[in-house]
Design a protein around this motif. Structure first.
Motif, PDB file in Angstrom:
ATOM      1  N   ARG A 131      -4.927   9.353  -1.011  1.00  0.00           N
ATOM      2  CA  ARG A 131      -5.444   8.429  -1.275  1.00  0.00           C
ATOM      3  C   ARG A 131      -4.731   7.167  -0.983  1.00  0.00           C
ATOM      4  O   ARG A 131      -3.340   7.062  -1.358  1.00  0.00           O
ATOM      5  N   THR A 132      -5.252   6.160  -0.256  1.00  0.00           N
ATOM      6  CA  THR A 132      -4.379   4.853  -0.030  1.00  0.00           C
ATOM      7  C   THR A 132      -4.675   3.962  -1.164  1.00  0.00           C
ATOM      8  O   THR A 132      -5.584   3.516  -1.628  1.00  0.00           O
ATOM      9  N   MET A 133      -3.595   3.599  -1.919  1.00  0.00           N
ATOM     10  CA  MET A 133      -3.646   3.001  -3.054  1.00  0.00           C
ATOM     11  C   MET A 133      -2.811   1.633  -2.632  1.00  0.00           C
ATOM     12  O   MET A 133      -1.958   1.376  -1.934  1.00  0.00           O
ATOM     13  N   THR A 134      -3.099   0.811  -3.671  1.00  0.00           N
ATOM     14  CA  THR A 134      -2.212  -0.802  -3.288  1.00  0.00           C
ATOM     15  C   THR A 134      -1.500  -0.863  -4.831  1.00  0.00           C
ATOM     16  O   THR A 134      -1.997  -0.434  -6.083  1.00  0.00           O
ATOM     17  N   ARG A 135      -0.434  -1.778  -4.760  1.00  0.00           N
ATOM     18  CA  ARG A 135       0.304  -1.847  -6.229  1.00  0.00           C
ATOM     19  C   ARG A 135       0.966  -3.253  -5.941  1.00  0.00           C
ATOM     20  O   ARG A 135       1.366  -3.695  -4.733  1.00  0.00           O
ATOM     21  N   THR A 185       0.746  -1.165  -0.186  1.00  0.00           N
ATOM     22  CA  THR A 185       0.016  -0.065  -0.002  1.00  0.00           C
ATOM     23  C   THR A 185       0.781   1.308  -0.079  1.00  0.00           C
ATOM     24  O   THR A 185       1.888   1.245   0.646  1.00  0.00           O
ATOM     25  N   TYR A 186       0.424   2.447  -0.748  1.00  0.00           N
ATOM     26  CA  TYR A 186       1.359   3.624  -0.568  1.00  0.00           C
ATOM     27  C   TYR A 186      -0.002   4.731  -0.607  1.00  0.00           C
ATOM     28  O   TYR A 186      -1.104   4.527  -1.216  1.00  0.00           O
ATOM     29  N   THR A 187       0.450   5.885  -0.315  1.00  0.00           N
ATOM     30  CA  THR A 187      -0.374   7.039  -0.476  1.00  0.00           C
ATOM     31  C   THR A 187      -0.074   7.798  -1.480  1.00  0.00           C
ATOM     32  O   THR A 187       1.214   8.228  -1.862  1.00  0.00           O
TER      33      THR A 187
END
Length: 199
Positions: free
Chosen positions: A104-108, A94-96
């Motif tokens: 926004r908190t995103m995933t990759r 997860t990253y911001t």
């Protein structure tokens, strides 16, 4: 009397070097030159004798010779370096990411790679540089020399002709990429470190 003394010293020396505590330890020696010497004596008085005066049998000449002298042993050579496969696992992080509505908190999906030090330590070795410069291998930075280069597992694929190793290792989270000098850094899967050089 002189000969008896020499024999006693030789026996004592032989006893020392054969003592069990020295048996398992390496002994290093070097040749050293002992110059010739003259031992002269005269009846009762310490009168000087010329070095070539052997008429009365009062002088003994000991010729020069090389003898073995025990010296400190040099340190052992370092172990031969080799390429060691890194641990590479596909993970989700997860990253911001900033946006006009706020962070926004995103995933990759990315790759978690074992570090240089950890990879070498697991193999009983230490992190090192190949040819004092290169440290890593990837699907694009593929070395064609160095022990075990043929055993490198390019699990994330290959791209290009390779022929060199990497010396630049930028990180992003748990991902570590491997690039050679001047190589395009486009963050492909074939840029991920798959092996480290250890010694």
């Amino acid at each position: 009397m002189f000969s008896t003394k020499k024999i006693s010293i030789a026996v004592l020396f032989a006893s020392v070097i054969s003592f069990p505590s020295f048996a398992a330890s390496p002994v290093c020696t070097e040749k050293q030159w002992v110059p010739e010497k003259f031992t002269c004596k005269s009846g009762g008085a310490n009168t000087l004798q010329t070095f070539d005066d052997f008429t009365a049998g009062s002088c003994t000449r000991t010729p020069g010779e090389y003898i073995d002298v025990v010296v400190a042993c040099p340190p052992p050579p370092p172990p031969e370096g080799r390429w060691v496969n890194a641990t590479v696992d596909k993970v989700t992080e997860t990253y911001t990411q900033p946006s006009k509505d706020g962070p926004r908190t995103m995933t990759r999906t990315t790759y978690k790679v074992s570090t240089h030090a950890a990879t070498c330590q697991a193999a009983g070795l230490k992190a090192a540089k190949f040819k004092d410069q290169y440290v890593c291998a990837s699907g694009e930075a593929r070395p064609y020399e160095g022990k075990d280069y043929g055993s490198i597992n390019y699990k994330l694929g290959k791209w290009g002709g390779g022929g060199w190793a990497g010396n630049l290792t930028p990180t992003s989270g748990s991902r570590i990429n491997c690039y050679g000098s001047g190589q395009k850094q486009d963050n492909d899967a074939t840029d991920v470190v798959v092996a480290w050089f250890c010694q």
